[in-house]
Write a protein that holds these residues in place. Sequence first.
Motif, PDB file in Angstrom:
ATOM      1  N   LEU A  47       3.432  22.383   0.225  1.00 51.90           N
ATOM      2  CA  LEU A  47       4.619  21.535   0.193  1.00 51.90           C
ATOM      3  C   LEU A  47       5.387  21.558   1.507  1.00 51.90           C
ATOM      4  O   LEU A  47       6.045  20.582   1.866  1.00 51.90           O
ATOM      5  CB  LEU A  47       5.536  21.975  -0.954  1.00 51.90           C
ATOM      6  N   VAL A  97      -1.976   2.508 -10.679  1.00 52.28           N
ATOM      7  CA  VAL A  97      -1.538   2.165  -9.329  1.00 52.28           C
ATOM      8  C   VAL A  97      -2.343   0.992  -8.786  1.00 52.28           C
ATOM      9  O   VAL A  97      -1.786   0.074  -8.179  1.00 52.28           O
ATOM     10  CB  VAL A  97      -1.661   3.407  -8.423  1.00 52.28           C
ATOM     11  N   PHE A 151       6.715  14.176   5.676  1.00 50.31           N
ATOM     12  CA  PHE A 151       7.713  13.201   5.264  1.00 50.31           C
ATOM     13  C   PHE A 151       8.716  12.934   6.393  1.00 50.31           C
ATOM     14  O   PHE A 151       9.128  11.788   6.601  1.00 50.31           O
ATOM     15  CB  PHE A 151       8.434  13.659   3.998  1.00 50.31           C
ATOM     16  N   LYS A 189       7.374  17.491  -4.867  1.00 51.99           N
ATOM     17  CA  LYS A 189       6.442  16.483  -4.367  1.00 51.99           C
ATOM     18  C   LYS A 189       6.737  15.125  -4.974  1.00 51.99           C
ATOM     19  O   LYS A 189       6.642  14.094  -4.305  1.00 51.99           O
ATOM     20  CB  LYS A 189       5.005  16.906  -4.682  1.00 51.99           C
ATOM     21  N   ILE A 224       3.699   9.545 -10.189  1.00 51.69           N
ATOM     22  CA  ILE A 224       3.157   9.683 -11.546  1.00 51.69           C
ATOM     23  C   ILE A 224       2.063  10.727 -11.643  1.00 51.69           C
ATOM     24  O   ILE A 224       1.793  11.215 -12.731  1.00 51.69           O
ATOM     25  CB  ILE A 224       2.662   8.331 -12.133  1.00 51.69           C
ATOM     26  N   SER A 225       1.421  11.108 -10.547  1.00 53.91           N
ATOM     27  CA  SER A 225       0.317  12.061 -10.696  1.00 53.91           C
ATOM     28  C   SER A 225       0.712  13.483 -10.302  1.00 53.91           C
ATOM     29  O   SER A 225       0.121  14.431 -10.803  1.00 53.91           O
ATOM     30  CB  SER A 225      -0.883  11.612  -9.870  1.00 53.91           C
ATOM     31  N   ALA A 226       1.709  13.644  -9.413  1.00 51.83           N
ATOM     32  CA  ALA A 226       2.032  15.004  -8.964  1.00 51.83           C
ATOM     33  C   ALA A 226       2.684  15.783 -10.093  1.00 51.83           C
ATOM     34  O   ALA A 226       3.390  15.229 -10.928  1.00 51.83           O
ATOM     35  CB  ALA A 226       2.953  14.961  -7.764  1.00 51.83           C
ATOM     36  N   GLU A 229       2.115  24.048  -4.121  1.00 50.58           N
ATOM     37  CA  GLU A 229       1.960  23.283  -5.343  1.00 50.58           C
ATOM     38  C   GLU A 229       0.755  23.846  -6.077  1.00 50.58           C
ATOM     39  O   GLU A 229      -0.288  24.077  -5.473  1.00 50.58           O
ATOM     40  CB  GLU A 229       1.716  21.807  -5.009  1.00 50.58           C
ATOM     41  N   MET A 231       2.523   1.826  -3.292  1.00 51.52           N
ATOM     42  CA  MET A 231       1.618   2.335  -4.311  1.00 51.52           C
ATOM     43  C   MET A 231       1.282   3.798  -4.040  1.00 51.52           C
ATOM     44  O   MET A 231       1.098   4.582  -4.981  1.00 51.52           O
ATOM     45  CB  MET A 231       0.350   1.490  -4.355  1.00 51.52           C
ATOM     46  N   ALA A 232       1.212   4.179  -2.754  1.00 43.58           N
ATOM     47  CA  ALA A 232       0.978   5.597  -2.446  1.00 43.58           C
ATOM     48  C   ALA A 232       2.124   6.430  -3.006  1.00 43.58           C
ATOM     49  O   ALA A 232       1.905   7.464  -3.655  1.00 43.58           O
ATOM     50  CB  ALA A 232       0.851   5.787  -0.933  1.00 43.58           C
ATOM     51  N   PHE A 250       4.174   5.596  -5.447  1.00 41.81           N
ATOM     52  CA  PHE A 250       4.103   5.481  -6.904  1.00 41.81           C
ATOM     53  C   PHE A 250       3.072   6.453  -7.465  1.00 41.81           C
ATOM     54  O   PHE A 250       3.318   7.157  -8.454  1.00 41.81           O
ATOM     55  CB  PHE A 250       3.744   4.034  -7.250  1.00 41.81           C
ATOM     56  N   TYR A 251       1.906   6.523  -6.783  1.00 43.82           N
ATOM     57  CA  TYR A 251       0.847   7.418  -7.243  1.00 43.82           C
ATOM     58  C   TYR A 251       1.327   8.867  -7.222  1.00 43.82           C
ATOM     59  O   TYR A 251       1.095   9.617  -8.168  1.00 43.82           O
ATOM     60  CB  TYR A 251      -0.396   7.253  -6.356  1.00 43.82           C
ATOM     61  N   ILE A 252       2.030   9.237  -6.117  1.00 41.62           N
ATOM     62  CA  ILE A 252       2.522  10.616  -6.037  1.00 41.62           C
ATOM     63  C   ILE A 252       3.492  10.885  -7.182  1.00 41.62           C
ATOM     64  O   ILE A 252       3.433  11.919  -7.838  1.00 41.62           O
ATOM     65  CB  ILE A 252       3.201  10.866  -4.679  1.00 41.62           C
ATOM     66  N   ILE A 280      -0.470  12.664  -0.275  1.00 41.30           N
ATOM     67  CA  ILE A 280      -1.035  12.707  -1.622  1.00 41.30           C
ATOM     68  C   ILE A 280      -1.931  13.926  -1.807  1.00 41.30           C
ATOM     69  O   ILE A 280      -1.866  14.616  -2.811  1.00 41.30           O
ATOM     70  CB  ILE A 280      -1.855  11.421  -1.906  1.00 41.30           C
ATOM     71  N   PRO A 309      -3.517   7.580 -13.630  1.00 40.44           N
ATOM     72  CA  PRO A 309      -2.545   7.155 -12.616  1.00 40.44           C
ATOM     73  C   PRO A 309      -3.172   6.237 -11.577  1.00 40.44           C
ATOM     74  O   PRO A 309      -2.573   5.219 -11.190  1.00 40.44           O
ATOM     75  CB  PRO A 309      -2.094   8.462 -11.970  1.00 40.44           C
ATOM     76  N   PHE A 355       0.837  -1.206   0.000  1.00 36.19           N
ATOM     77  CA  PHE A 355       0.000   0.000   0.000  1.00 36.19           C
ATOM     78  C   PHE A 355       0.874   1.259   0.000  1.00 36.19           C
ATOM     79  O   PHE A 355       0.649   2.187  -0.787  1.00 36.19           O
ATOM     80  CB  PHE A 355      -0.924  -0.013   1.222  1.00 36.19           C
ATOM     81  N   LEU A 356       1.884   1.285   0.877  1.00 37.60           N
ATOM     82  CA  LEU A 356       2.759   2.457   0.956  1.00 37.60           C
ATOM     83  C   LEU A 356       3.497   2.675  -0.361  1.00 37.60           C
ATOM     84  O   LEU A 356       3.633   3.793  -0.850  1.00 37.60           O
ATOM     85  CB  LEU A 356       3.784   2.280   2.078  1.00 37.60           C
ATOM     86  N   ILE A 402       9.032   8.036  -0.369  1.00 46.84           N
ATOM     87  CA  ILE A 402       8.063   7.156   0.293  1.00 46.84           C
ATOM     88  C   ILE A 402       8.142   5.758  -0.314  1.00 46.84           C
ATOM     89  O   ILE A 402       8.179   4.743   0.394  1.00 46.84           O
ATOM     90  CB  ILE A 402       6.645   7.750   0.174  1.00 46.84           C
ATOM     91  N   TYR A 450       7.034  10.661   8.638  1.00 42.77           N
ATOM     92  CA  TYR A 450       7.016   9.339   8.005  1.00 42.77           C
ATOM     93  C   TYR A 450       8.330   8.611   8.282  1.00 42.77           C
ATOM     94  O   TYR A 450       8.355   7.440   8.632  1.00 42.77           O
ATOM     95  CB  TYR A 450       6.787   9.547   6.505  1.00 42.77           C
TER      96      TYR A 450
END
Lengths: 108, 118, 325
Positions: free
Chosen positions: C26, C93, C33, B32, B25-27, C79, B18-19, B21-23, C21, C89, B15-16, B39, C36
């Motif tokens: 930022l 995912v 982060f 970011k 490709i989408s950000a 951002e 993919m989170a 990965f999502y950031i 997300i 995306p 899950f982490l 992550i 995290y």
Amino acid sequence: MILEVISTILLILGAFFSLTGAIGLFRFPDFFTRVHAASVTDSIATILIITGLILRTDFDLVAVKLLFILIFLLLTSPTASHALAKSARHGGLLTLAEIRESKKGDND
Amino acid sequence: MSFIVDYYNYWIVVFLMMAGFYIVISANNLVKKIVGLNIFQTSVFMMYISIGKVQGGSAPIVADGITSYSNPLPHVLILTAIVVGVATTAVGLALVVRIKRAYGTVEENEFEDKDALI
Amino acid sequence: MVELIDLVLLGMLAITALRVIFLKDLFAVVMLFGLYSFLSALIFVNLDAVDVAFTEAAVGAGISTVLMLGTLALTGRKEKANNHTALLPLLVVIITGAALIYGTLDMPPFGHPDNPAHQHVAPRYIEESPKEIGLPNMVTSVLASYRAFDTLGETAVVFAAAIGVLSLLGMPKPGGVAIDSGLKSHLVLRVVAKLVIPMTILFALYVQFHGDYGPGGGFQAGVIAAAAVILYALVFGLPLATHVVRPNFLKVLAALGVLIYAGTGVTSFFLGGNFLDYNVLASDPVVGQHIGIIVIEFGIGITVFAAMLGIFYGFAAQAERTNIQ
């Protein structure tokens, strides 16, 4: 045995203060009161929890290390809270009372 | 139930990952994106460390009265990977700073538009 | 009980990642982060990886966060809202995640002592390394002796990354005029920093030379020592910091560390052993191993310190230049 009981009480109290700090962080109305709530976790909760842990050791090297951690945290955490509040002040953030004051001034 | 206990660690790691990965490709913002990469990276670290864990084991430092240790090999791999990771992240951030210098923006679509004009 | 702690921490990690997300600020993203990283360090402790946790806490939460904040100071903290759809995306995912989850079902169950990962080299490291190397901390034994060649490569990567950052951003000129860092009025901060910095450097030395016996070693020590100087630069301003640790000196240090490491390997060559075979460094193999590990850990510490501080100097110099303009 007595040490264990005292240490348990200290740990529970420490956990309690951490919890109140966290609740305060969410529930308090403005930045400065929130910093105040967060710094409760930094100071009193740290003292209680680490003292509780020291009482559970055999008073060997581990206890000394915990003591060092306690001293270090007591130096740094309040400084961090202070620096945070001061730079917020520097950046022009007003306390709740001051905001009310200025609103009253506008109404008059 | 034992099925979940056996695998929940891997699932949360996925899950982490993919989170992150999502950031990535989408950000649109490059800073970011780098946070997203980090992550992703940390989740891979966690995967390795999960594989190295032995139930009932102790940290791999010899001590009296301990017979079962966790696997030290993944720890070594990941320890060095973390430091290398921050060094490469720094290179990425330095590139972002240069991009900001050259284009005046770090939003991906904006500097791509500027590229298209040239 | 351990599983419960693990589950709570992993849940908090998942929430933090989700929040990253959706946040557009930022500055908050970078702070999350840092959080995290700290959470993952806690998980590493829980999974018995104390050395890794140490490194993650120092590097991930310390240095990375400072570097990212430095970048934000140069690129702006907001951002911009993007208006293209996030559907594709998300689809990618979800499909990748589903495939990976399906893949985990074939993995051996978590934490089982009979897992394949624990069957091959690990038992040898666990049983033989205290006798062959004579150090209680197996991670140090494996890192600095059994896998020394690998670690040499990693140190070289850190060195190369530092060169990359410096060629992109450039070093600050030493002895510039001290402009107000905005922290001049923070009396409390300055006093506490003066108290804390020597302690931090002392702690770094402890971590460097106690790494054979407890968690620690060159990587962590280098990062902690660099963090001490970074704190100095943040509180007292970059020009003063470049007076204390000169940029040119750092360049020499970074190369010196890798040289010490590789030089140890070459020395063992000339004494009749293999590359990085410490057994030949002294008449007693265990003593030789100990000497070799201390020397190369020192090399690692120097390179990591110089690389991390050099990278910070690069970012700080850019920020300073922008401030002047």
